[in-house]
Write a protein that holds these residues in place. Structure first.
Motif, PDB file in Angstrom:
ATOM      1  N   PHE A   1       1.044  -1.061   0.027  1.00  0.00           N
ATOM      2  CA  PHE A   1       0.045   0.031  -0.168  1.00  0.00           C
ATOM      3  C   PHE A   1       0.801   1.340   0.049  1.00  0.00           C
ATOM      4  O   PHE A   1       0.586   2.104  -0.769  1.00  0.00           O
ATOM      5  N   GLN A   2       2.037   1.300   0.854  1.00  0.00           N
ATOM      6  CA  GLN A   2       2.760   2.243   0.923  1.00  0.00           C
ATOM      7  C   GLN A   2       3.571   2.740  -0.576  1.00  0.00           C
ATOM      8  O   GLN A   2       3.827   3.851  -0.877  1.00  0.00           O
ATOM      9  N   SER A   3       3.814   1.594  -1.060  1.00  0.00           N
ATOM     10  CA  SER A   3       4.267   1.748  -2.572  1.00  0.00           C
ATOM     11  C   SER A   3       3.492   2.362  -3.531  1.00  0.00           C
ATOM     12  O   SER A   3       3.831   3.328  -4.199  1.00  0.00           O
ATOM     13  N   ILE A   4       2.158   1.847  -3.390  1.00  0.00           N
ATOM     14  CA  ILE A   4       1.073   2.499  -4.421  1.00  0.00           C
ATOM     15  C   ILE A   4       0.915   4.075  -3.849  1.00  0.00           C
ATOM     16  O   ILE A   4       0.729   5.131  -4.734  1.00  0.00           O
ATOM     17  N   LEU A   5       1.055   4.149  -2.645  1.00  0.00           N
ATOM     18  CA  LEU A   5       0.710   5.751  -2.149  1.00  0.00           C
ATOM     19  C   LEU A   5       1.912   6.565  -2.401  1.00  0.00           C
ATOM     20  O   LEU A   5       1.687   7.856  -3.064  1.00  0.00           O
ATOM     21  N   LEU A   6       3.287   6.148  -2.538  1.00  0.00           N
ATOM     22  CA  LEU A   6       4.453   6.866  -3.239  1.00  0.00           C
ATOM     23  C   LEU A   6       4.269   7.205  -4.574  1.00  0.00           C
ATOM     24  O   LEU A   6       4.455   8.343  -5.175  1.00  0.00           O
ATOM     25  N   GLN A   7       3.758   6.126  -5.437  1.00  0.00           N
ATOM     26  CA  GLN A   7       3.449   6.542  -6.821  1.00  0.00           C
ATOM     27  C   GLN A   7       2.397   7.614  -7.026  1.00  0.00           C
ATOM     28  O   GLN A   7       2.309   8.135  -8.055  1.00  0.00           O
ATOM     29  N   ALA A   8       1.063   7.181  -6.414  1.00  0.00           N
ATOM     30  CA  ALA A   8      -0.057   7.934  -6.751  1.00  0.00           C
ATOM     31  C   ALA A   8      -0.057   9.307  -6.230  1.00  0.00           C
ATOM     32  O   ALA A   8      -0.451  10.365  -6.588  1.00  0.00           O
ATOM     33  N   ARG A   9       0.492   9.401  -5.036  1.00  0.00           N
ATOM     34  CA  ARG A   9       0.648  10.601  -4.131  1.00  0.00           C
ATOM     35  C   ARG A   9      -0.832  11.550  -4.139  1.00  0.00           C
ATOM     36  O   ARG A   9      -0.997  12.533  -4.729  1.00  0.00           O
ATOM     37  N   PRO A  10      -1.740  10.767  -3.581  1.00  0.00           N
ATOM     38  CA  PRO A  10      -3.009  11.389  -3.183  1.00  0.00           C
ATOM     39  C   PRO A  10      -3.161  12.472  -2.239  1.00  0.00           C
ATOM     40  O   PRO A  10      -2.121  12.585  -1.381  1.00  0.00           O
ATOM     41  N   SER A  11      -4.092  13.103  -2.334  1.00  0.00           N
ATOM     42  CA  SER A  11      -4.338  14.275  -1.464  1.00  0.00           C
ATOM     43  C   SER A  11      -5.128  13.872  -0.330  1.00  0.00           C
ATOM     44  O   SER A  11      -5.210  14.199   0.897  1.00  0.00           O
ATOM     45  N   MET A  12      -5.998  12.769  -0.257  1.00  0.00           N
ATOM     46  CA  MET A  12      -6.909  12.206   0.437  1.00  0.00           C
ATOM     47  C   MET A  12      -7.185  10.674   0.376  1.00  0.00           C
ATOM     48  O   MET A  12      -7.068  10.217  -0.863  1.00  0.00           O
ATOM     49  N   VAL A  13      -7.199   9.831   1.310  1.00  0.00           N
ATOM     50  CA  VAL A  13      -7.474   8.516   1.483  1.00  0.00           C
ATOM     51  C   VAL A  13      -8.618   8.101   1.880  1.00  0.00           C
ATOM     52  O   VAL A  13      -8.799   8.573   3.242  1.00  0.00           O
ATOM     53  N   VAL A  14      -9.750   7.536   1.416  1.00  0.00           N
ATOM     54  CA  VAL A  14     -10.912   7.002   2.096  1.00  0.00           C
ATOM     55  C   VAL A  14     -10.789   5.348   1.980  1.00  0.00           C
ATOM     56  O   VAL A  14     -10.690   4.926   1.025  1.00  0.00           O
ATOM     57  N   CYS A  15     -11.258   4.962   3.276  1.00  0.00           N
ATOM     58  CA  CYS A  15     -11.449   3.592   3.310  1.00  0.00           C
ATOM     59  C   CYS A  15     -12.763   3.224   3.835  1.00  0.00           C
ATOM     60  O   CYS A  15     -13.447   3.851   4.453  1.00  0.00           O
ATOM     61  N   GLU A  16     -13.202   2.088   3.395  1.00  0.00           N
ATOM     62  CA  GLU A  16     -14.625   1.695   3.694  1.00  0.00           C
ATOM     63  C   GLU A  16     -14.522   1.131   5.050  1.00  0.00           C
ATOM     64  O   GLU A  16     -13.484   0.276   5.762  1.00  0.00           O
TER      65      GLU A  16
END
Length: 157
Positions: free
Chosen positions: A76-91
């Motif tokens: 997940f952190q690898s995907i975060l580094l690539q995508a660089r989102p402003s916000m993460v929303v989780c069910e």
């Protein structure tokens, strides 16, 4: 003199997570702030059995569940580094009386994702949403006590 922002500043990225210990769905949305239109969507599924194990944990001493959680966090952190989102929303985790032990597992997974965001960049917002709100937001029909049909409705929406 007014401040003029470049057009690229009006596009922001949202990452949405459908958590699960074995299968986790992640969708990344690019949203135009001015028009509130979705510009693009990318989706992927993390299959825990297929994730590389970079934890360094010895399976003889560390529980399989713990290793799975850490593998998820690293991926997940690898995907975060690539995508660089402003916000993460989780069910948000939900309680199902037919599978009561699934709640604690989902809670652990959501906490691992939250910790992953905080460790990587505490400036990224993290929020949870109730499952029925997510289904309503994307326009999927809710299917009471029928998980398989519910998943089909979400995929279609």
């Amino acid at each position: 003199m007014p401040l003029n922002l470049p057009e690229s500043y009006y596009v922001w990225r949202l990452m949405a997570i459908d958590p699960g210990l074995n299968f986790t769905g992640i969708a990344t949305y690019d949203v135009d702030y001015k028009t509130e239109n979705i510009l693009s969507i990318e989706a992927t599924t993390l299959c825990n059995d297929r994730l590389l194990d970079h934890t360094g944990f010895d399976e003889e001493y560390i529980a399989e569940r713990t290793i799975k959680l850490y593998k998820l966090k690293q991926a997940f952190q690898s995907i975060l580094l690539q995508a660089r989102p402003s916000m993460v929303v989780c069910e948000a985790p939900f309680y199902n009386r037919f599978r009561p032990t699934a709640y604690s597992s989902l809670l652990e997974v959501v906490n691992v994702f939250h910790a992953g965001v905080l460790e990587l960049n505490p400036n990224i917002s993290f929020a949870t949403l109730p499952p029925l709100s997510v289904k309503k937001f994307i326009g999927a029909k809710t299917v009471k006590n029928n998980t398989e049909k519910g998943k089909f409705e979400v995929k279609t929406a």
